[in-house]
Write a protein that holds these residues in place. Structure first.
Motif, short mmCIF file in Angstrom:
data_model
loop_
_atom_site.label_atom_id
_atom_site.label_comp_id
_atom_site.label_asym_id
_atom_site.label_seq_id
_atom_site.Cartn_x
_atom_site.Cartn_y
_atom_site.Cartn_z
N PHE A 1 0.83 -1.20 0.00
CA PHE A 1 0.00 0.00 0.00
C PHE A 1 0.86 1.25 0.00
O PHE A 1 0.53 2.25 -0.66
CB PHE A 1 -0.92 -0.01 1.22
CG PHE A 1 -1.95 1.08 1.20
CD1 PHE A 1 -3.05 1.02 0.35
CD2 PHE A 1 -1.81 2.20 2.01
CE1 PHE A 1 -3.98 2.03 0.32
CE2 PHE A 1 -2.75 3.22 1.99
CZ PHE A 1 -3.84 3.13 1.14
N GLN A 2 1.97 1.21 0.75
CA GLN A 2 2.89 2.36 0.74
C GLN A 2 3.44 2.59 -0.67
O GLN A 2 3.51 3.72 -1.15
CB GLN A 2 4.04 2.11 1.72
CG GLN A 2 3.64 2.21 3.18
CD GLN A 2 4.81 1.88 4.09
OE1 GLN A 2 5.70 1.11 3.74
NE2 GLN A 2 4.81 2.48 5.27
N TYR B 1 10.04 16.79 1.27
CA TYR B 1 8.93 16.82 0.32
C TYR B 1 9.22 15.83 -0.80
O TYR B 1 10.37 15.59 -1.17
CB TYR B 1 8.77 18.22 -0.29
CG TYR B 1 7.97 19.19 0.55
CD1 TYR B 1 6.75 19.67 0.10
CD2 TYR B 1 8.45 19.64 1.78
CE1 TYR B 1 6.01 20.57 0.86
CE2 TYR B 1 7.73 20.53 2.54
CZ TYR B 1 6.50 20.99 2.08
OH TYR B 1 5.78 21.89 2.83
N LEU B 2 8.14 15.28 -1.33
CA LEU B 2 8.21 14.50 -2.56
C LEU B 2 7.79 15.42 -3.69
O LEU B 2 6.74 16.07 -3.61
CB LEU B 2 7.26 13.29 -2.49
CG LEU B 2 7.20 12.40 -3.73
CD1 LEU B 2 8.54 11.74 -4.01
CD2 LEU B 2 6.11 11.34 -3.58
N THR C 1 3.44 5.63 -5.61
CA THR C 1 3.36 5.63 -7.07
C THR C 1 2.24 6.55 -7.56
O THR C 1 2.42 7.32 -8.52
CB THR C 1 3.13 4.20 -7.58
OG1 THR C 1 4.20 3.36 -7.14
CG2 THR C 1 3.06 4.17 -9.10
N GLN C 2 1.08 6.47 -6.90
CA GLN C 2 -0.03 7.33 -7.29
C GLN C 2 0.31 8.80 -7.08
O GLN C 2 -0.02 9.66 -7.92
CB GLN C 2 -1.28 6.95 -6.49
CG GLN C 2 -1.87 5.59 -6.83
CD GLN C 2 -2.36 5.52 -8.26
OE1 GLN C 2 -1.74 4.89 -9.11
NE2 GLN C 2 -3.46 6.19 -8.55
N PRO D 1 4.35 17.36 1.08
CA PRO D 1 5.09 16.78 2.21
C PRO D 1 4.96 15.26 2.24
O PRO D 1 3.91 14.71 1.93
CB PRO D 1 4.44 17.42 3.43
CG PRO D 1 3.74 18.64 2.92
CD PRO D 1 3.31 18.30 1.53
N ARG D 2 6.02 14.61 2.64
CA ARG D 2 5.97 13.15 2.74
C ARG D 2 5.01 12.70 3.84
O ARG D 2 4.51 11.57 3.81
CB ARG D 2 7.37 12.60 3.03
CG ARG D 2 8.29 12.66 1.82
CD ARG D 2 9.64 12.05 2.14
NE ARG D 2 9.50 10.69 2.66
CZ ARG D 2 10.51 9.96 3.12
NH1 ARG D 2 11.74 10.49 3.13
NH2 ARG D 2 10.32 8.75 3.56
N THR D 3 4.75 13.59 4.79
CA THR D 3 3.82 13.23 5.86
C THR D 3 2.41 12.99 5.31
O THR D 3 1.63 12.24 5.90
CB THR D 3 3.78 14.33 6.92
OG1 THR D 3 3.50 15.59 6.29
CG2 THR D 3 5.11 14.42 7.65
N GLU D 4 2.09 13.63 4.18
CA GLU D 4 0.77 13.38 3.59
C GLU D 4 0.67 11.94 3.08
O GLU D 4 -0.41 11.34 3.14
CB GLU D 4 0.52 14.37 2.44
CG GLU D 4 0.31 15.80 2.89
CD GLU D 4 -0.11 16.69 1.74
OE1 GLU D 4 -0.44 16.12 0.67
OE2 GLU D 4 -0.10 17.91 1.90
N LEU D 5 1.79 11.40 2.59
CA LEU D 5 1.78 9.99 2.18
C LEU D 5 1.53 9.08 3.38
O LEU D 5 0.78 8.11 3.31
CB LEU D 5 3.11 9.62 1.51
CG LEU D 5 3.48 10.41 0.25
CD1 LEU D 5 4.82 9.92 -0.28
CD2 LEU D 5 2.40 10.26 -0.81
#
Length: 465
Positions: A32-33, A132-133, A38-39, A156-160
Motif C-alpha cells: 500500500f505504501q 517533500y516528494l 506511485t499514485q 510533504p511526505r507526511t501526507e503519504l
C-alpha cells in the motif's frame, strides 16, 4: 500445563497464525505504501507537466503580444491542488512577477536544474524543515527549444503517511479479531486431536501397570487417530492373550514337571527308607526312576526348544542333507516299537529323495516328532506309512497313520503347546514340529479323516547344494 500436548499444539498453531498474519500485514502495508507513493508521483508529474504547459503558453503570449503576466497567483494554484509550487530558471515574464516562489538551483538535484526532462525527487525546501516528494517539468516555449526553467510541484511526505496510517489501525483490528478466532479454532482442534491421544496415553499407562483389559474408544471417520486406536486395542487384546498363554504355559510346565518328579521322589523315598527290600522290586523302582528321568529330560529339552523358537533365537545350521538317508534313519528309530506292536510299518520314496541344503538334525527331529505322534495314536496291528517325495521345487515327507483321526475343530488346537489328546504326552511334540518347520522355511500340512486316520506332511524348500 505448558509442557502438555494440549497446550503446545494450539500454541504452535496460534503462533503460526500470528507469524503469518504479521508477514501478511507487513507485505500488505508495504504494497500500500508503494501504491500510494506511485499514485502520488504520477499525480505530481501530471500537475507539474500541466502547470509547465500553462506557464509556457502564458509566457509565449506575453512575448508575442506584449501582454502582462498571467493574473492568477501561485497561492491560488496551491490552494486548488493542495501542493506546493516552485520555479527555477530564467524569468518567464521579463520585468514582471510571475507569482511563483523561486528556488536556487543548489536547492534541488542537478538533474532537475539540467532542465532536460520531467524528474521525480525528494528535497527539503528552504525554511520548511521537512522533506517533500516533488516532480519537476521543464518549461519550453517551443517543443524543440531549450527550457527556460522548470515548474516544481511538491507535497510533504507526511501526507503519504497520512494516507496509509489509517490502514495500520484497520489491519491491527482485523489481526486481533483473526487471532481470537484462530485461538478458539486451535483450542477446539487441539481438543479433537489430543483427546484421543491422551486417552491412548492413559491406556498405555494402564497396560504398563499390567492391566491388559483396558481399551480406548474408536472414533468414526477412518482417520489416522481412529486407525491408531484400533491397532492399540488389537495390541492390548494380543497382550492379554499372550499373558493368558504364558500363565497357562507356566501352569502346564509346572504340572508336567511335577508328575515325573512325584514318581521319582516316591520311589527314592521308598528305597531310602528301606520299604522295598526285594531285589526285583528294587530294580523295578530304579527302572521307574530312570524312565521318569528320561521323560523329565525330554520335557525340559522340549520346553527349551519351544522357548527358543518363540523368542526367535533358534539358529539353523545349514548343511547338505540327503533326504532319503535322513528319512531312513527316522524310520529305523521306530522299527522295534512297530515290530513289538505288530504295526504294518512301511517306507517308500527314499531312493528318489534329493539332497538339499537344510539343518539335518532339526529335520530329523520334526520327522521323529510326527512319527511319535503317529505311533501314539495308531492301535496295535494298525498301519503307519513314511514316504518321501520331491516335486515343484519342494521336498515333502509324509507320515500317514490309521488312528482315530482328528476332528476339524481340533486340527489347529493340537499345535498349541501342552494341549494333548491323551495323558501320556506332553503336548509339545506337534507345536515344536510346526515351529521348527517354519524356522526351516517350510510348513506342516494336515489331512485327517475321522475314523480312518491322519496324514501329517512336512514340506521344505528343495534348496540344491
Amino acid at each position: 500445563m505448558p509442557g502438555s500436548l494440549r497446550f503446545r499444539l494450539p500454541a504452535l498453531f496460534l503462533l503460526g497464525i500470528v507469524l503469518a498474519g504479521v508477514v501478511a500485514a507487513a507485505i500488505s502495508l508495504r504494497l500500500f505504501q508503494t501504491y500510494t507513493r506511485t499514485q502520488s508521483v504520477q499525480e505530481l508529474r501530471r500537475e507539474a507537466s500541466g502547470l509547465s504547459q500553462l506557464y509556457a503558453d502564458a509566457a509565449l503570449r506575453a512575448a508575442d503580444e506584449g501582454s502582462a503576466a498571467i493574473d492568477f497567483a501561485a497561492s491560488k494554484l496551491e490552494l486548488a491542488t493542495g501542493d506546493r509550487i516552485f520555479y527555477i530558471g530564467a524569468s518567464l515574464f521579463p520585468g514582471q512577477d510571475s507569482g511563483l516562489p523561486r528556488l536556487a538551483e543548489s536547492a534541488v538535484p542537478s538533474r532537475v536544474s539540467a532542465l532536460r526532462e520531467t524528474v521525480t525527487f525528494e528535497f527539503t525546501p528552504p525554511g520548511s524543515g521537512r522533506p517533500y516528494l516533488a516532480a519537476s517539468a521543464p518549461v519550453r516555449l517551443e517543443p524543440e527549444s531549450d527550457a527556460l526553467g522548470a515548474i516544481i510541484v511538491a507535497k510533504p511526505r507526511t501526507e503519504l503517511r497520512d494516507q496509509w496510517l489509517p490502514l495500520v489501525g484497520r489491519l491491527a483490528a482485523a489481526f486481533a479479531v483473526g487471532a481470537v478466532l484462530s485461538g478458539l479454532l486451535s483450542w477446539w482442534l487441539s481438543r479433537r486431536i489430543t483427546g484421543p491421544v491422551l486417552a491412548l496415553s492413559g491406556a498405555a499407562d494402564e497396560i504398563a501397570d499390567g492391566n491388559y483389559a483396558v481399551r480406548v474408544p474408536v472414533s468414526q471417520g477412518g482417520d489416522e487417530i481412529s486407525h491408531l486406536a484400533e491397532r492399540f486395542n488389537e495390541m492390548a487384546a494380543r497382550l492379554a492373550a499372550t499373558e493368558e498363554r504364558e500363565r497357562q504355559f507356566l501352569m502346564s510346565v509346572s504340572h508336567e514337571l511335577r508328575t515325573p518328579l512325584t514318581a521319582i521322589k516316591g520311589h527314592v523315598d521308598a528305597l531310602r527308607d528301606g520299604l522295598v527290600a526285594d531285589p526285583e522290586l528294587v530294580q523295578a523302582s530304579l527302572d521307574v526312576v530312570a524312565a521318569e528321568t528320561v521323560r523329565l529330560e525330554r520335557l525340559v529339552g522340549d520346553v527349551l526348544d519351544l522357548a527358543k523358537l518363540n523368542a526367535h533365537r533358534f539358529t539353523v545350521h545349514a548343511q547338505e542333507v540327503h533326504m532319503g538317508a535322513l528319512v531312513e534313519q527316522a524310520y529305523a528309530t521306530f522299527g522295534e516299537e512297530a515290530r513289538r506292536r505288530e504295526i504294518d510299518y512301511r517306507l517308500s520314496g527314499t531312493d528318489e529323495a534329493p539332497t538339499i541344503v537344510t539343518d539335518g538334525d532339526r529335520v530329523l527331529q520334526v520327522i521323529s516328532n510326527l512319527l511319535a505322534n503317529a505311533f501314539r495314536w495308531t492301535p496295535d496291528g494298525g498301519l503307519i506309512e513314511l514316504a518321501a517325495a520331491a516335486a515343484g521345487g519342494r521336498v515333502a515327507v509324509e507320515v500317514r497313520d490309521s488312528g482315530p483321526g482328528i476332528q476339524p475343530a481340533e486340527r489347529e488346537r493340537i499345535f498349541v503347546p501342552f494341549i494333548s489328546r491323551d495323558t501320556t504326552g506332553t503336548g509339545l511334540g506337534l507345536p515344536i514340529a510346526r515351529e521348527l518347520a517354519v524356522a526351516l522355511g517350510g510348513q506342516i500340512e494336515l489331512e485327517s479323516d475321522v475314523g480312518r486316520g491322519s496324514c501329517f506332511r512336512l514340506v521344505l524348500p528343495a534348496v540344491r547344494p
